[in-house]
Scaffold this active site. Structure first.
Site, PDB file in Angstrom:
ATOM      1  CB  CYS A  59      -0.846  -0.167   1.289  1.00 44.65           C
ATOM      2  SG  CYS A  59      -2.005  -1.630   1.498  1.00 44.65           S
ATOM      3  N   GLY A  93      -1.481   1.091  -4.720  1.00 43.77           N
ATOM      4  CA  GLY A  93      -2.715   0.405  -4.260  1.00 43.77           C
ATOM      5  C   GLY A  93      -3.940   1.067  -4.866  1.00 43.77           C
ATOM      6  CG  ASN A 137       3.373  -0.503   2.746  1.00 47.29           C
ATOM      7  OD1 ASN A 137       4.466  -0.041   2.204  1.00 47.29           O
ATOM      8  ND2 ASN A 137       2.957  -1.542   2.269  1.00 47.29           N
ATOM      9  N   GLY A 138       2.362  -2.893   4.949  1.00 44.55           N
ATOM     10  CA  GLY A 138       3.105  -4.078   5.457  1.00 44.55           C
ATOM     11  C   GLY A 138       2.353  -5.191   5.999  1.00 44.55           C
ATOM     12  CE1 TYR A 178       5.688  -4.790 -11.841  1.00 47.55           C
ATOM     13  CE2 TYR A 178       4.893  -4.788  -9.509  1.00 47.55           C
ATOM     14  CZ  TYR A 178       4.824  -4.686 -10.957  1.00 47.55           C
ATOM     15  OH  TYR A 178       3.352  -4.760 -11.574  1.00 47.55           O
TER      16      TYR A 178
END
Ligand code: SF4
Length: 480
Positions: A14, A41, A115-116, A258
């Site tokens: 995210c 996201g 985020n995680g 990426y």
């Protein structure tokens, strides 16, 4: 690498934002920063702000521009705020986990954007439930919120965050709003990215520096592993607290390979340059004679240009050209919930340029192979377009194992390299040759020790024990 499936529930790849401004509403800058992080996201977007008296929040499914209207921005009052864009999941949309998670406790209002992925959520949730906490979602962000709220009852903010950090295990970059204070917290491994930017009239925290650029700000630095940053609510500065004495970083190398935008600087490295260096290393490790080098758009572009440049410098002249054209109006294929739909999506999305391909030896460069669906179809597409040979070169090592650290990749059964050698994968995707980049070359390009990187999806060894998972299962070791 567009062939991924989702794992519902966790807060994968995210994007998070936090802003504190001197004398301006925060909602709009948060919104712009979220736009800059949209690639992280697309399932939902949300903003929470604080006007000095109360918290306001708005969270909705969809892209930033669809989820948040002009009227919403007007209602989100206050000069401090946080924002979140959430990654899509394959098994249906998951509105319960849309963020920021905003709630009021005895200890004040809290908003969290995460985020995680925590690896001890079940244990923490059971403990909190036993202490009387009631949960409204399955997400691990709410667990962090309750843990922090509990600690805030008898500790100041910094101590409460430290105690929370000692209890939660896994990967997290968080922007937190406690009443009007905006905080940024990066886990002790620094697994997920987070940076600080300076604006003319305040400060911003963001997953990637591209969001700082979008606000005409200046990147100050990355938040360090195990560091808490507290922005002054009036935008005049920030305080930093080192909550972990000797952090042992395990940065996710996949951010550079990426996920992150090429124009972002993460952990002191410009992502675009890292990808070019990886392409150069790929040529040095496994260059193959060909007439044309072409990227898988867009993910392979920087790798392919570095690869072609290195080949030409080393007297192996090769043309660098676009041989696959992308239809930008087709959604990212990993949003497609079934394998069938994903396969069709590749055909809809990419079309070969026959004059670049026909009668020629082609080297196709991409960042990674996950399931292999896309690679198989692209090789077939190029052969149908008349390519004499198709050689595939990958700018990362083989993905052998799932990610438990918050990157939404695929299950072990779906990973094409999980139980096959490089030659077997080459046969399966139908290429004339296939080569991956070594982990050593990735570490070199990141100017990092291999030990400072998380390599779980390549080696099967993760920086944390993962609750309920046999992470010691054998994986096929990388052959490069
Ligand atoms: S397992 Fe792989 S994708 Fe997941 S955090 Fe580690 S390096 Fe990144």
């Amino acid at each position: 690498m567009p062939d991924r499936a989702g794992l519902a529930g966790a807060t994968e790849k995210c994007g998070v934002v936090g802003v504190a401004l001197a004398d301006r509403e925060a909602a709009r800058p948060v919104y712009y920063a979220m736009y800059a992080l949209q690639h992280r996201g697309q399932e939902s977007a949300g903003i929470a702000t604080h006007d000095g008296f109360q918290q306001h929040s708005h969270v909705e499914r969809g892209l930033v521009g669809d989820a948040i209207s002009e009227a919403d921005l007007t209602d989100l009052r206050g000069s401090t705020g946080i924002g979140h864009v959430r990654y899509p999941t394959s098994g249906g949309l998951n509105t319960c986990c849309a963020q920021p998670f905003a709630v009021s406790f005895k200890s004040g209002s809290l908003g969290l954007a995460h985020n995680g992925n925590l690896v001890n959520t079940d244990e923490l949730r059971a403990d909190l439930e036993a202490a009387g906490h009631a949960f409204t979602s399955e997400g691990d962000t709410e667990v962090i919120a309750h843990e922090l709220a509990r600690n805030l009852l008898d500790a100041d903010l910094v101590r409460a965050v430290k105690r929370t950090m000692d209890r939660v295990h896994g990967s997290y970059s968080l922007t937190i709003m406690h009443d009007e204070a905006v905080l940024g917290l990066r886990d002790p491994l620094g697994n997920r990215p987070l940076c600080i930017g300076a604006l003319d009239d305040g400060y911003v925290l963001a997953s990637e520096s591209a969001a700082v650029d979008a606000l005409d700000g200046e990147l100050v630095r990355d938040v360090r592993p195990g560091e808490l940053v507290v922005l002054d609510p009036d935008g005049s500065g920030f305080d930093s607290y080192r909550l972990v004495e000797e952090p042992e970083p395990a940065h996710c190398f996949f951010e550079h390979v990426y996920f992150a935008r090429p124009d972002s600087v993460i952990d002191d490295s410009l992502v675009y340059e890292v990808r070019r260096d990886l392409g150069r290393a790929l040529w040095r490790e496994s260059g193959v004679e060909a007439d044309v080098v072409m990227p898988v758009p867009d993910s392979g572009r920087a790798f392919a240009s570095g690869y072609a440049e290195a080949a030409n410098e080393e007297d192996a002249p090769v043309e660098f050209a676009e041989g696959l054209m992308k239809n930008r109006y087709v959604g990212r294929t990993f949003i497609m919930p079934t394998q069938d739909e994903r396969e069709r999506a590749v055909r809809l999305k990419l079309n070969p340029i026959r004059s670049t391909v026909a009668g020629r030896r082609v080297t196709l460069v991409d960042d990674s192979i996950v399931r292999g669906t896309t690679s198989t179809q692209l090789v077939e597409l190029l052969r149908d377009a008349g390519a004499d040979e198709v050689h595939v070169r990958i700018g990362a090592p083989p993905i052998n194992a799932p990610c438990y650290m918050g990157i939404d990749m695929a299950s072990r059964e779906e990973l094409i390299a999980a139980d096959q050698s490089v030659d077997e994968v080459c046969d399966e995707i139908g290429a004339d040759s296939l080569a991956y980049l070594s982990m050593g070359a990735v570490a070199d390009a990141l100017e990092a020790e291999q030990t400072g990187l998380c390599t779980g999806c390549v080696t099967g060894e993760y920086p944390y024990d993962v609750e309920g998972e046999d992470t010691d299962r054998e994986v096929v070791p990388p052959e490069v």
